[in-house]
Every structure is written in C-alpha cells, then in structure tokens.
Scaffold this motif. Structure first.
Motif, short mmCIF file in Angstrom:
data_model
loop_
_atom_site.label_atom_id
_atom_site.label_comp_id
_atom_site.label_asym_id
_atom_site.label_seq_id
_atom_site.Cartn_x
_atom_site.Cartn_y
_atom_site.Cartn_z
N GLU A 94 9.80 14.54 -0.12
CA GLU A 94 10.79 13.73 0.59
C GLU A 94 10.32 13.37 2.00
O GLU A 94 10.61 12.26 2.48
CB GLU A 94 12.11 14.52 0.66
N ASN A 95 9.63 14.29 2.65
CA ASN A 95 9.15 13.96 4.00
C ASN A 95 8.13 12.82 3.97
O ASN A 95 8.02 12.05 4.94
CB ASN A 95 8.56 15.19 4.68
N THR A 96 7.42 12.66 2.86
CA THR A 96 6.48 11.54 2.74
C THR A 96 7.22 10.21 2.67
O THR A 96 6.80 9.21 3.27
CB THR A 96 5.62 11.70 1.48
N ARG A 97 8.33 10.19 1.94
CA ARG A 97 9.14 8.97 1.89
C ARG A 97 9.59 8.57 3.29
O ARG A 97 9.55 7.39 3.66
CB ARG A 97 10.36 9.18 0.99
N MET A 98 10.03 9.55 4.05
CA MET A 98 10.51 9.25 5.41
C MET A 98 9.35 8.82 6.33
O MET A 98 9.51 7.93 7.16
CB MET A 98 11.21 10.48 6.00
N ALA A 99 8.20 9.45 6.17
CA ALA A 99 7.04 9.06 6.99
C ALA A 99 6.60 7.63 6.66
O ALA A 99 6.24 6.85 7.54
CB ALA A 99 5.89 10.04 6.75
N ILE A 100 6.67 7.28 5.38
CA ILE A 100 6.34 5.91 4.97
C ILE A 100 7.33 4.93 5.58
O ILE A 100 6.96 3.85 6.06
CB ILE A 100 6.34 5.81 3.43
N ALA A 101 8.61 5.31 5.60
CA ALA A 101 9.62 4.43 6.20
C ALA A 101 9.36 4.24 7.69
O ALA A 101 9.50 3.12 8.22
CB ALA A 101 11.01 5.02 5.98
N VAL A 102 8.96 5.31 8.37
CA VAL A 102 8.67 5.20 9.81
C VAL A 102 7.46 4.30 10.05
O VAL A 102 7.48 3.42 10.92
CB VAL A 102 8.43 6.60 10.41
N LEU A 103 6.39 4.49 9.27
CA LEU A 103 5.19 3.67 9.45
C LEU A 103 5.45 2.21 9.10
O LEU A 103 4.86 1.31 9.72
CB LEU A 103 4.06 4.22 8.56
N ALA A 104 6.34 1.97 8.14
CA ALA A 104 6.58 0.60 7.71
C ALA A 104 7.50 -0.16 8.65
O ALA A 104 7.33 -1.36 8.86
CB ALA A 104 7.17 0.61 6.30
N THR A 105 8.50 0.53 9.20
CA THR A 105 9.50 -0.18 10.01
C THR A 105 9.31 0.00 11.50
O THR A 105 9.88 -0.78 12.28
CB THR A 105 10.91 0.31 9.65
N LEU B 237 0.83 -1.21 0.00
CA LEU B 237 0.00 0.00 0.00
C LEU B 237 0.87 1.26 0.00
O LEU B 237 0.61 2.20 -0.76
CB LEU B 237 -0.91 0.00 1.23
N LEU B 238 1.90 1.27 0.83
CA LEU B 238 2.80 2.43 0.87
C LEU B 238 3.55 2.56 -0.46
O LEU B 238 3.82 3.67 -0.92
CB LEU B 238 3.78 2.28 2.03
N TYR B 239 3.89 1.45 -1.05
CA TYR B 239 4.55 1.47 -2.36
C TYR B 239 3.64 2.11 -3.41
O TYR B 239 4.09 2.94 -4.22
CB TYR B 239 4.92 0.05 -2.75
N GLN C 110 4.19 5.49 -5.66
CA GLN C 110 4.09 5.42 -7.12
C GLN C 110 3.08 6.43 -7.64
O GLN C 110 3.31 7.09 -8.66
CB GLN C 110 3.69 4.01 -7.55
N ASN C 111 1.94 6.57 -6.96
CA ASN C 111 0.93 7.53 -7.38
C ASN C 111 1.44 8.96 -7.27
O ASN C 111 1.18 9.80 -8.15
CB ASN C 111 -0.34 7.36 -6.53
N LEU C 112 2.17 9.24 -6.17
CA LEU C 112 2.74 10.58 -6.02
C LEU C 112 3.72 10.90 -7.14
O LEU C 112 3.72 12.00 -7.71
CB LEU C 112 3.45 10.69 -4.66
N SER C 113 4.57 9.94 -7.46
CA SER C 113 5.56 10.16 -8.52
C SER C 113 4.87 10.37 -9.87
O SER C 113 5.29 11.21 -10.67
CB SER C 113 6.51 8.96 -8.60
N ALA C 114 3.80 9.61 -10.10
CA ALA C 114 3.09 9.76 -11.38
C ALA C 114 2.41 11.12 -11.48
O ALA C 114 2.44 11.76 -12.55
CB ALA C 114 2.06 8.63 -11.51
N ILE C 115 1.82 11.58 -10.39
CA ILE C 115 1.14 12.89 -10.41
C ILE C 115 2.15 14.01 -10.61
O ILE C 115 1.92 14.97 -11.36
CB ILE C 115 0.35 13.10 -9.10
N LYS C 116 3.32 13.90 -9.97
CA LYS C 116 4.34 14.94 -10.12
C LYS C 116 4.93 14.94 -11.52
O LYS C 116 5.28 16.00 -12.06
CB LYS C 116 5.45 14.73 -9.09
N ALA C 117 5.07 13.75 -12.10
CA ALA C 117 5.65 13.67 -13.44
C ALA C 117 4.67 14.15 -14.51
O ALA C 117 5.09 14.67 -15.56
CB ALA C 117 6.08 12.23 -13.73
#
Length: 289
Positions: free
Chosen positions: A253-264, A227-229, A233-240
């Motif tokens: 970038e802060n979203t990537r880090m927040a996802i890492a915190v929630l996942a690990t 789900l986090l993946y 992917q959706n964020l990258s597609a919208i930005k591109a």
C-alpha cells in the motif's frame, strides 16, 4: 458592521475552513502513507504522522532512476508541446467561431458540437493514428489525439464573444489584421480563460496513460503515468502468482501512495501559479455559455 453580518461572515469562514480541511487531510494521509512502513499501515491504518517511517517504497520505485527520469522527461515534453499546440489551435478556432462575420461559422460550430456528442470510436482512431498517420511508438501519438477538445474550444469562444465588437472594429480601422487582433487584443483580454483552459490541458496531458497503453511498445518512451501503472501491474502480478521459494519482500500500500506522490507532486505547483485565474475563467465560461 452589524452583529448579524459578523455572524454570517464567521459562518462562511468556518464553512470554508472545514472544506479546506476536508481537501487537505487526504493529501496529507497519502504523503504520510508513502513514508510509512507497510506493517504500520496494516496495524494502525492511515495516520497523519507515520507510526514507523520507511523509505522502502521510494527506494523500490527509484531502484532504476534512469527509467523514472526518462519517463519524467517524456511527460514534461509531451505536456509542454501538447499544451502549447492545443492552446494555439483551440484559440484560433474559438476566435473564428466568436466572429459573427465569419461566413463558415455555423458549419464549423456544427462539427464542434457533433464531436461532443459522437465520436468514431476506438478502432477508427487507432487505425488513423497507427496506419494513416504512422505515429505508432512516437510521442506524436501522445499529443495529437488531445489537440482539440470541443469543450475547451466552446469555453474560449464564449469568453472571446464577450469582448466588445467596437474594440475589434476600431483595430481593423487602424489596419490590424485578424491574427494581430487575436494576438494583441483578444488573447491579452482573455488571460483568465486562457489560463483556466491551459490548466485543464496540462492536467489532461500530465495524467494520461491510456494513449501510451494503446500506441507505445518502446519502454524508453513511456510517460510517467504509464510507467507507474506498469510498476503497479507487475507488483500485483507477482503477488498473485508468487514463485516457489521466493522470499523477496514486496512493497504494497505504501508503494501506491508513493506512486501517487511522484505522479501528482510536480503538477501541484502549476496549479499554484494559475489558481488566481481559475475562478474568473470558469465563472465567465459557465455563466455566459
């Protein structure tokens, strides 16, 4: 204690302290960046203490909390059931391989070694799961492929082989069967190896997203990692490919880090409970294997 010994011990402590700092600082940077404002990260880079605190990344990810909680539920179920079944099957297989009087020991060992070197590949495994076992869009497709990992079986077999044979023979003379010997003698004496392999299996199931990518189409059954993946992917597609006139602020970038915190984050607590067995289990399995 001599002065030379004190210097040596101090040097070892200093080295371990530096290694601990090297390991902890990246974790602190990830947590700090997840609570930082996007512009502060771009201006000041990563810092231990956030220059400007923002919860926007977490609000964005948790904007649909039912989806996140459902993904957590799926991940926890898959991890618990998969770890229990994998440990059970691996322990039984390793115990059989560790017994020198097992008639088919060499044949089973050959299959274990062979699958470490060769495998059927992606297409046969996909056809087996989806067309033969009919596990498409089921949690079984996330559990079954990882039930037996050859390296874990060999690690347990090596540990079981070190249990004195006379102890097992005396249990047999007392009337104990193989299952009772395994459950009451072998497994309690192999707790470090069981805990170590169990931790590896837990991490394997918890961190996996690839099986969900292959076998799941139903978003209600997505595990947390997948789900986090998909969010990233959706964020990258919208930005591109931004839509004309779209003025929505998207986290980066802060979203990537927040996802890492929630996942690990949750799985770190598991490591705290089994770390005392970790070194002993790995040491015996590595040295005597």
């Amino acid at each position: 204690m001599s002065r030379k010994t004190e210097w040596g011990r101090g040097l070892v402590h200093l080295t371990l302290l530096l290694l601990a700092v090297v390991c902890i600082v990246p974790l602190l940077l990830v947590v700090s960046a997840s609570f930082s404002d996007e512009t502060a990260i771009a201006e000041y880079g990563y810092t231990i203490i956030p220059k400007s605190i923002s919860l926007y990344a977490y609000r964005y990810i948790l904007s649909n909390p039912s989806q996140i909680f459902s993904a957590y539920e799926v991940t926890i179920i898959v991890t618990i059931v998969g770890t229990a079944l994998s440990l059970l099957i691996s322990s039984c297989l390793a115990y059989a391989l560790s017994r020198r009087d097992f008639a088919y020991r060499r044949g089973f060992a050959f299959f274990i070694y062979f699958t470490m070197l060769f495998n059927g590949g992606l297409v046969p495994s996909y056809m087996l799961v989806t067309q033969t076992l009919h596990l498409k869009n089921s949690l079984g497709s996330l559990i079954l492929p990882y039930l037996i990992v050859p390296w874990f079986v060999l690690l347990l077999r090596t540990y079981f082989s070190e249990i004195p044979e006379p102890l097992l023979e005396s249990a047999k003379l007392e009337g104990a069967g193989e299952l009772r010997i395994l459950w009451n003698i072998v497994l309690p004496l192999s707790l470090p190896a069981i805990a170590t392999v169990g931790l590896f299996i837990i991490l394997m199931y918890w961190n996996d997203w690839y099986l969900a990518l292959l076998y799941l189409d139903d978003s209600h059954k997505f595990p947390l990692q997948y789900l986090l993946y998909t969010i990233m992917q959706n964020l990258s597609a919208i930005k591109a490919n931004p839509m004309p006139g779209m003025a929505i602020h998207l986290p980066g970038e802060n979203t990537r880090m927040a996802i890492a915190v929630l996942a690990t984050g949750p799985i770190l607590f598991v490591f705290l409970f089994v770390q005392r067995y970790f070194v002993a289990g790995l040491k015996v399995g590595a040295v005597k294997g």
